[in-house]
Design a protein around this motif. Structure first.
Motif, short mmCIF file in Angstrom:
data_model
loop_
_atom_site.label_atom_id
_atom_site.label_comp_id
_atom_site.label_asym_id
_atom_site.label_seq_id
_atom_site.Cartn_x
_atom_site.Cartn_y
_atom_site.Cartn_z
N VAL A 22 0.85 -1.18 0.00
CA VAL A 22 0.00 0.00 0.00
C VAL A 22 0.89 1.24 0.00
O VAL A 22 0.69 2.16 -0.75
N SER A 23 1.87 1.25 0.84
CA SER A 23 2.85 2.33 0.92
C SER A 23 4.07 1.76 1.62
O SER A 23 4.00 0.71 2.26
N SER A 24 5.18 2.44 1.51
CA SER A 24 6.39 1.91 2.12
C SER A 24 6.31 1.89 3.64
O SER A 24 6.92 1.05 4.28
N LEU A 26 3.37 1.58 5.36
CA LEU A 26 2.17 0.85 5.76
C LEU A 26 2.34 -0.64 5.51
O LEU A 26 2.89 -1.04 4.50
N ARG A 88 -7.77 1.64 -0.62
CA ARG A 88 -6.31 1.47 -0.55
C ARG A 88 -5.60 2.77 -0.92
O ARG A 88 -4.63 3.17 -0.27
N GLU A 89 -6.08 3.44 -1.94
CA GLU A 89 -5.44 4.68 -2.37
C GLU A 89 -5.62 5.79 -1.33
O GLU A 89 -4.68 6.53 -1.05
N ARG A 92 -3.26 5.04 1.45
CA ARG A 92 -1.88 5.30 1.05
C ARG A 92 -1.55 6.79 1.16
O ARG A 92 -0.44 7.18 1.54
N PRO A 96 -0.06 7.77 6.25
CA PRO A 96 1.31 8.11 6.67
C PRO A 96 1.40 9.43 7.43
O PRO A 96 2.23 9.59 8.32
#
Length: 138
Positions: A22-24, A26, A88-89, A92, A96
């Protein structure tokens, strides 16, 4: 001419078999037990989705973990996948900066609304829900 997929001298190979993230910062929840623990914790409803949040005890995994789910009430597989992609987007982009390390978040899609709601409003909904979940209890 080099055939497709052939390695060129000096080129480093790129691993493509890694699972999508999803993200670095997460991590994605995958175990049913994690979803059930989040279901027993704090929750906040918004027009587009429901947010469940749980602070993990010290000593468990670090960072922010997030999970996504949509029931059959959301629609057929196409509608459920579209809703989860949007969730999800949003996660993302928002988690954070507005989420807290050491917490698990689960976003649950709602019928018809999650897939069609304006994306900026969806982001605002998540920010508002996170602020509510992290507010001290009254």
């Amino acid at each position: 001419m080099t055939p497709p997929g052939a390695r060129v001298a000096g080129e480093t190979p790129v691993a493509t078999d890694a699972p999508p993230a999803v993200s670095s910062c997460l991590q994605v929840l995958r175990k049913r037990a994690d979803f059930l623990r989040a279901a027993r914790a704090r929750r906040q409803g918004t027009p587009a989705f429901t947010l469940q949040a749980r602070e993990r005890p010290p000593g468990e995994a670090e960072g922010i973990r997030v999970g996504f789910t949509c029931s059959r009430k959301v629609g057929n597989a196409v509608a459920r996948n579209r809703a989860k992609r949007r969730l999800r987007e949003v996660a993302r982009l928002v988690l954070p900066s507005h989420g807290r390390a050491g917490w698990d978040y689960v976003l649950i899609g709602r019928p018809e609304v999650t897939a069609t709601r304006d994306f900026a409003t969806l982001q605002a909904d998540l920010k508002r829900a996170l602020a509510s979940v992290h507010a001290p209890p009254r």
